[in-house]
Motif scaffolding. Sequence first.
Motif, short mmCIF file in Angstrom:
data_model
loop_
_atom_site.label_atom_id
_atom_site.label_comp_id
_atom_site.label_asym_id
_atom_site.label_seq_id
_atom_site.Cartn_x
_atom_site.Cartn_y
_atom_site.Cartn_z
N SER A 20 0.77 -1.22 -0.04
CA SER A 20 0.05 -0.01 0.04
C SER A 20 0.89 1.14 0.07
O SER A 20 2.09 1.17 0.19
CB SER A 20 -0.91 -0.04 1.09
N GLY A 21 0.34 2.18 -0.13
CA GLY A 21 0.82 3.71 -0.11
C GLY A 21 1.97 3.85 -0.93
O GLY A 21 2.32 3.63 -2.19
N ILE A 22 3.30 4.41 -0.22
CA ILE A 22 4.50 4.95 -0.96
C ILE A 22 4.93 3.56 -1.52
O ILE A 22 5.46 3.67 -2.67
CB ILE A 22 5.59 5.39 0.07
N GLY A 23 5.21 2.66 -0.76
CA GLY A 23 5.73 1.32 -1.33
C GLY A 23 5.10 0.76 -2.36
O GLY A 23 5.67 0.48 -3.54
N LEU A 24 3.67 0.70 -2.56
CA LEU A 24 3.07 0.34 -3.76
C LEU A 24 3.24 1.10 -4.95
O LEU A 24 3.51 0.78 -5.98
CB LEU A 24 1.51 0.25 -3.52
N VAL A 25 3.08 2.37 -4.79
CA VAL A 25 3.43 3.37 -5.75
C VAL A 25 4.73 3.30 -6.33
O VAL A 25 5.20 3.12 -7.58
CB VAL A 25 3.23 4.87 -5.47
N THR A 26 5.85 3.08 -5.52
CA THR A 26 7.18 2.81 -5.79
C THR A 26 7.45 1.76 -6.61
O THR A 26 7.80 1.59 -7.73
CB THR A 26 8.13 3.11 -4.67
N ALA A 27 6.68 0.68 -6.44
CA ALA A 27 6.95 -0.53 -6.77
C ALA A 27 6.19 -0.64 -8.31
O ALA A 27 6.91 -1.05 -9.42
CB ALA A 27 6.30 -1.88 -6.21
N ARG A 28 5.11 -0.16 -8.48
CA ARG A 28 4.40 0.20 -9.93
C ARG A 28 5.33 0.96 -10.87
O ARG A 28 5.61 0.69 -12.04
CB ARG A 28 3.16 0.72 -9.65
N LYS A 29 5.91 2.03 -10.30
CA LYS A 29 6.63 3.05 -11.11
C LYS A 29 8.32 2.06 -11.35
O LYS A 29 8.54 2.13 -12.60
CB LYS A 29 7.07 4.10 -10.19
N VAL A 218 7.29 11.02 -3.57
CA VAL A 218 8.12 10.16 -2.83
C VAL A 218 8.68 9.13 -3.56
O VAL A 218 9.77 8.58 -3.56
CB VAL A 218 7.33 9.64 -1.47
N ALA A 219 7.75 8.52 -4.59
CA ALA A 219 8.28 7.26 -5.29
C ALA A 219 9.50 7.95 -6.36
O ALA A 219 10.28 7.10 -6.51
CB ALA A 219 7.13 6.52 -6.04
N ASP A 224 14.89 7.86 -7.93
CA ASP A 224 16.02 8.93 -8.45
C ASP A 224 17.17 8.59 -7.37
O ASP A 224 18.37 8.43 -7.95
CB ASP A 224 15.74 10.36 -8.01
N ALA A 225 17.02 8.11 -6.17
CA ALA A 225 18.19 7.83 -5.24
C ALA A 225 18.74 6.49 -5.58
O ALA A 225 19.93 6.05 -5.01
CB ALA A 225 17.79 7.87 -3.86
N ALA A 226 17.85 5.76 -6.23
CA ALA A 226 18.06 4.28 -6.78
C ALA A 226 19.36 4.41 -7.79
O ALA A 226 20.00 3.57 -8.10
CB ALA A 226 17.19 3.60 -7.39
N VAL A 227 19.39 5.41 -8.36
CA VAL A 227 20.33 5.72 -9.88
C VAL A 227 21.30 6.54 -9.49
O VAL A 227 22.32 6.72 -10.26
CB VAL A 227 19.58 5.86 -11.33
N THR A 228 21.06 7.75 -8.56
CA THR A 228 21.90 8.64 -8.46
C THR A 228 22.22 8.73 -6.87
O THR A 228 21.15 8.97 -6.12
CB THR A 228 21.45 10.08 -8.79
N PRO A 229 23.44 8.55 -6.35
CA PRO A 229 23.85 8.74 -5.03
C PRO A 229 23.19 10.08 -4.31
O PRO A 229 23.57 10.91 -4.85
CB PRO A 229 25.38 8.60 -4.76
#
Length: 333
Positions: A20-29, A218-219, A224-229
Motif C-alpha cells: 500500500s501507499g508509498i511502497g505500492l506506488v514505488t513498486a509500480r513505477k 516520494v516514489a 532517483d536515489a536508486a540511480v543517483t547517490p
Amino acid sequence: MKPKLKPLAEQVIVITGASSGIGLVTARKAAAAGAAVLLVSRDEAALARIAAELGDRASYAVADVGDRAAVETAAAAAVARWGRIDTWVNNAGVTIYAALIDTPEDEHRRLIETNYFGCVNGCLAAIPHLAESRGALITVASIVADMPSPVMGAYAASKAAVQSYVESLRIELEAAGTPVSVTLVKPSGIDTPIADHAANHVGGHGLIPPPVYAPELVADAILDAAVTPRRQITVGGGGRAQALFAEHFPRVFERLAPIAATTFIDPAKTQPQPSNLFAPARSGRERSDVNTGRQVSLYTAAARRPKLVKGVAVAGLAVGLLALRSSSRRKEA
C-alpha cells in the motif's frame, strides 16, 4: 571502491511495505521502468494480486519487518530469483494517534518494532548483498524526524531514531570503504492510507498532517536515489518549512503545535477498524480515503537537481554583479 548504481531497467529492487501507499506506488513505477521488483509485506493476498499485475519481473515475499529472520528470508528470495539485490527500500511503517501518556504500551512497542527495528532489520539483511552489487540502501523516514509532533509523538520518535540510525550507519560504511549509497528520504505529509490504518485513541478519523503531497513525489525521489547517490531528500517544501520553524523558533512552535494538531483529526468521521499495527488491514490502496495530495513540490524538484539550482544561482549572481557594475559606471560618467 564507490557505489556503482545501475539504470532502473537493469536493477533488482526490494521494497518493504509494498502492499500500500508509498511502497505500492514505488513498486509500480519501478516495474514500469523495467526493474525486477520483490514486494515485501505481511499481506500475502495483496502481494499476490500486485505481483500478478506487475508481470513476470515482479515477485513477493511475506515478511513482518520486525522479524529479522523473516527479512533475511525475503532478501534470500530476491537473490534466489535474480542473483543479486541492487536497491533495497526500507519503507514499511505504522502510526498511532494518541497522547504519549495515553498510548498503550503494547501498541507503542509494536510501532517501534515496525518503524525502527524494521529499518534496522532491513539494513542488516541488505548490506551484504548491496556491498556486492555496489548498490543503494534507501530508507523512508519522515519530516517529523526533525520536529516534535503532539498526537503523533510515538511515530515522530520512531522516525527520529530511524534518522539517527541511518546517518550513523552511513558514516560507518563509508569509513569501512563499503560501496553502498545510503539515502534517507524524509516525506512531509503524504496522501497514503497510513492514517486510515492507524490506531486512534483521540476519537474521530486520523488525517495526514498538512500540507499533504502525492505519494508519486516520494516514489520519484526514491527511484532517483536508486540511480543517483543522494545523502538525503526531503519531499515537500511545506514540511521542510515547518521543521525549520521548529528548529529556529522552538518556544513559538511549542505553543502553536497543539493548535496545529487539531488538523490531524476529523471529528465528524469514524476511524476504520481494525488498525494494521498487529496484522495487515485493507491493503492494496495507494491513497487515503480522506486526503488529497499536491502533485508538485518545487522544493523537492530543486533538491534533486542541486547542480542546476547552483548554476541558476551563480548565473543570477553574475547578472546582478554586471548590472551593479554597469550602474556604477553610469554614475561615474
